[in-house]
Design a protein around this motif. Structure first.
Motif, short mmCIF file in Angstrom:
data_model
loop_
_atom_site.label_atom_id
_atom_site.label_comp_id
_atom_site.label_asym_id
_atom_site.label_seq_id
_atom_site.Cartn_x
_atom_site.Cartn_y
_atom_site.Cartn_z
N ARG A 235 0.83 -1.21 0.00
CA ARG A 235 0.00 0.00 0.00
C ARG A 235 0.87 1.26 0.00
NH1 ARG A 235 -1.14 3.01 4.12
NH2 ARG A 235 -0.50 1.38 5.61
N LEU A 236 1.91 1.27 0.79
CA LEU A 236 2.78 2.44 0.85
C LEU A 236 3.50 2.68 -0.48
CD1 LEU A 236 4.29 1.97 4.43
CD2 LEU A 236 2.68 3.73 3.69
N MET A 237 3.90 1.60 -1.13
CA MET A 237 4.58 1.74 -2.42
C MET A 237 3.60 2.23 -3.49
SD MET A 237 7.08 -1.62 -2.36
CE MET A 237 7.98 -1.10 -3.82
N THR A 238 2.33 1.82 -3.38
CA THR A 238 1.32 2.33 -4.30
C THR A 238 1.08 3.82 -4.07
OG1 THR A 238 0.25 0.16 -4.34
CG2 THR A 238 -1.05 2.05 -5.10
N GLU A 239 1.04 4.24 -2.81
CA GLU A 239 0.86 5.66 -2.51
C GLU A 239 2.03 6.49 -3.03
OE1 GLU A 239 0.27 6.16 1.62
OE2 GLU A 239 -1.77 5.30 1.64
N ASP A 244 -1.55 10.96 -3.24
CA ASP A 244 -1.27 12.37 -3.08
C ASP A 244 -0.93 12.70 -1.62
OD1 ASP A 244 -3.71 11.83 -2.02
OD2 ASP A 244 -4.82 13.40 -3.08
N ALA A 245 -0.62 11.67 -0.82
CA ALA A 245 -0.25 11.91 0.57
C ALA A 245 1.13 12.56 0.63
CB ALA A 245 -0.23 10.58 1.34
N PRO A 246 1.39 13.39 1.63
CA PRO A 246 2.70 14.04 1.75
C PRO A 246 3.82 12.99 1.84
CG PRO A 246 1.11 15.04 3.25
CD PRO A 246 0.45 13.82 2.69
N GLU A 247 4.91 13.28 1.15
CA GLU A 247 6.02 12.32 1.13
C GLU A 247 6.57 12.08 2.52
OE1 GLU A 247 5.61 14.67 -1.04
OE2 GLU A 247 5.90 13.90 -3.07
N GLN A 252 7.65 8.32 6.86
CA GLN A 252 7.58 7.95 8.26
C GLN A 252 6.94 6.57 8.44
OE1 GLN A 252 8.99 9.70 10.64
NE2 GLN A 252 8.41 8.22 12.24
N ALA A 253 5.84 6.32 7.69
CA ALA A 253 5.18 5.01 7.77
C ALA A 253 6.09 3.92 7.23
CB ALA A 253 3.87 5.05 6.98
N LEU A 254 6.83 4.23 6.18
CA LEU A 254 7.74 3.24 5.59
C LEU A 254 8.88 2.91 6.54
CD1 LEU A 254 7.97 1.67 2.96
CD2 LEU A 254 9.37 3.51 2.04
N LEU A 255 9.38 3.90 7.23
CA LEU A 255 10.44 3.66 8.21
C LEU A 255 9.93 2.79 9.36
CD1 LEU A 255 12.14 7.17 8.40
CD2 LEU A 255 13.02 5.10 7.32
N GLN A 256 8.67 2.96 9.73
CA GLN A 256 8.10 2.12 10.79
C GLN A 256 8.00 0.67 10.33
OE1 GLN A 256 4.38 3.59 12.27
NE2 GLN A 256 4.08 1.91 13.72
N LEU A 335 14.22 5.24 -2.31
CA LEU A 335 13.58 5.96 -3.40
C LEU A 335 12.78 7.15 -2.88
CD1 LEU A 335 12.80 6.23 -6.38
CD2 LEU A 335 10.95 4.58 -5.98
N LEU A 336 12.03 6.93 -1.80
CA LEU A 336 11.21 8.00 -1.26
C LEU A 336 12.07 9.11 -0.68
CD1 LEU A 336 8.36 8.97 -0.87
CD2 LEU A 336 8.24 7.69 1.26
N ARG A 337 13.15 8.73 0.00
CA ARG A 337 14.06 9.74 0.52
C ARG A 337 14.68 10.55 -0.60
NH1 ARG A 337 15.13 5.90 4.67
NH2 ARG A 337 16.59 4.79 3.33
N THR A 338 14.98 9.90 -1.72
CA THR A 338 15.53 10.62 -2.87
C THR A 338 14.51 11.62 -3.41
OG1 THR A 338 16.91 8.72 -3.45
CG2 THR A 338 16.53 10.36 -5.16
N ARG A 339 13.25 11.18 -3.50
CA ARG A 339 12.20 12.09 -3.96
C ARG A 339 12.04 13.29 -3.03
NH1 ARG A 339 6.78 8.92 -5.33
NH2 ARG A 339 6.12 11.09 -5.42
N VAL A 340 12.06 13.02 -1.75
CA VAL A 340 11.94 14.11 -0.78
C VAL A 340 13.13 15.06 -0.89
CG1 VAL A 340 11.91 14.64 1.69
CG2 VAL A 340 10.50 12.78 0.80
N GLU A 341 14.33 14.51 -1.04
CA GLU A 341 15.51 15.36 -1.16
C GLU A 341 15.49 16.19 -2.44
OE1 GLU A 341 18.75 12.71 -0.88
OE2 GLU A 341 18.50 12.32 1.28
#
Length: 431
Positions: A235-239, A244-247, A252-256, A335-341
């Motif tokens: 689900r998180l990878m689909t989001e 459109d949830a904030p990265e 944070q959910a992915l790190l958990q 990947l998500l950290r790269t997008r956020v950066e």
């Protein structure tokens, strides 16, 4: 020349290969086997308690104690022979009794271990077995008949071993007394050490099988949570792709999820690794028996292939699934950290451009203010200079207005140069 110096551990390492000899058994006889393991954290247990428990049994029979720190020991206890071994997670007790007793697989044989001594064991029973060794009848049908009488036919495994030197049988079921049953039928000409080796192998097969199944129960216990984590991860990878949830929230959910996967991996790493090692030992111990089919019965290898190996495949599948999920979570997090950066870098770039524009406007305003300052300061300077020069106007024949007009250019120039020099000095000190 002086003799060559030995490594300090040379003799210890050489003797370790011969430290646990096989017992010598003459048919007919019996064996009582017990394996004890601490319920939790068995590998890090206080091993002195194992030795203390052994000496408690030896004291019941007036038998001398083993050396301090011993990991194996054999001695006579009364009319019987005890063999004790200490392993990484468990200890084993094997007592060899002469003769066949009044009835096959008599639970009373287990009375060689006193009840209060069993209750004080530093652990719980992993497995126990009664082993019956009797001479092989001349006809295979008689062996088959005895095995059918003693064991559960539907799950019984029977095979010829060691080039038909013996027939072994077992059903791997726990009887009403709480023990497993194995029967060994050696030929009359088979050596005592060979019989002892087969009995030892049967005990090892059962023990390592039981310990392997601990990994299977551990995997079944976490299977439901692994499925939930897998669904959360998907689900998180689909989001990440379509949501459109904030990265930051997704990260944070992915790190958990990653943290929980690492916790599961740490909690199961030892048990799953031990399960793989025990499974290999089961396979190896069966292989050295060199089985051949007996009277159309399933062999020990076939029994394990049908009942034991599927459980081990489940353990391996769960272990691989856990590793795969951890790798997926790690890649998704990267990947998500790269997008956020990247997003933050773009925001920082916009902020820098905005700051550049503001600095440019501020510089222009500063230049404007400096121009006004020149005018204002020059005005007051000319006024003061006029008061100073007015008394000379009549002497030189010039009107006050003309004198003030001539004073304006040099005053303005002097004020402008002074302000410029001050600004240059401030800029140099700033750098």
């Amino acid at each position: 020349m002086p003799p060559v110096q030995d490594h300090p551990l040379r003799y210890q390492l050489a003797n370790e290969l011969h430290a646990r000899p096989f017992p010598s058994l003459r048919a007919p006889c019996r064996a009582v086997y017990l394996a004890v393991k601490k319920a939790q954290d068995a590998a890090s247990r206080d091993r002195s308690r194992d030795l203390a428990h052994l000496t408690g049994l030896l004291d019941r029979y007036g038998t001398p104690h083993p050396q301090p720190g011993a990991t194996h020991f054999s001695a006579a206890i009364g009319q019987h022979v005890l063999k004790w071994e200490q392993h990484t997670e468990f200890v084993t007790y094997t007592v060899f009794l002469g003769g066949l007793g009044e009835r096959p697989f008599d639970p009373a044989d287990f009375d060689v271990f006193p009840d209060d001594w069993l209750q004080s064991a530093p652990g719980v029973r992993v497995t126990s077995a009664l082993i019956r060794v009797c001479e092989r009848p001349d006809r295979d049908s008689d062996v088959n008949h005895l095995a059918n009488d003693w064991l559960v036919a539907e799950s019984m495994a029977v095979s010829r071993v060691l080039d038909d030197a013996m027939v072994v049988a077992g059903d791997f079921r726990i009887d009403q007394g709480g023990h497993l049953r194995f029967a060994v039928f050696p030929r009359r000409d088979v050596g005592e050490r060979r019989v002892g080796r087969v009995v030892q192998r049967l005990c090892e097969i059962e023990t390592y099988k039981a310990l392997s199944m601990l990994g299977f129960t551990r995997v079944r216990g976490i299977a439901g949570r692994m499925t939930e984590i897998d669904e959360d991860l998907t689900r998180l990878m689909t989001e990440m792709t379509h949501g459109d949830a904030p990265e930051e929230d997704t990260l944070q959910a992915l790190l958990q999820v990653s943290s929980e996967l690492e916790t599961l991996s740490a909690q199961t790493a030892f048990r799953l690794g031990a399960t793989g090692a025990y499974e290999a030992l089961v396979t190896q111990r069966i292989a050295v028996l060199r089985e051949e089919r007996f009277e159309g019965r399933q062999t020990f290898r076939e029994f394990m292939a049908r009942r034991f190996e599927p459980a081990m495949r489940t353990v391996k599948s769960a272990e691989k699934r856990l590793e795969t999920m951890s790798a997926r979570a790690m890649r998704a997090g990267d990947l998500l950290r790269t997008r956020v950066e990247v997003k933050r870098s773009a925001q920082n770039q916009d902020l820098l451009e905005s700051m550049d524009r503001r600095a440019d406007l501020q510089l222009r305003l500063q230049h404007t203010v400096e121009g006004l300052s020149v005018v204002a300061i020059s005005y007051y300077a000319v006024s003061l200079l006029g008061y100073l020069l007015y008394p000379l106007a009549g002497t030189i024949g010039m009107s006050k207005g003309m004198l003030t007009a001539f004073a304006v250019p040099p005053v303005v120039l002097a004020v402008w140069l002074g302000l410029r020099r001050i600004r240059a000095s401030v800029d140099n000190n700033g750098h």
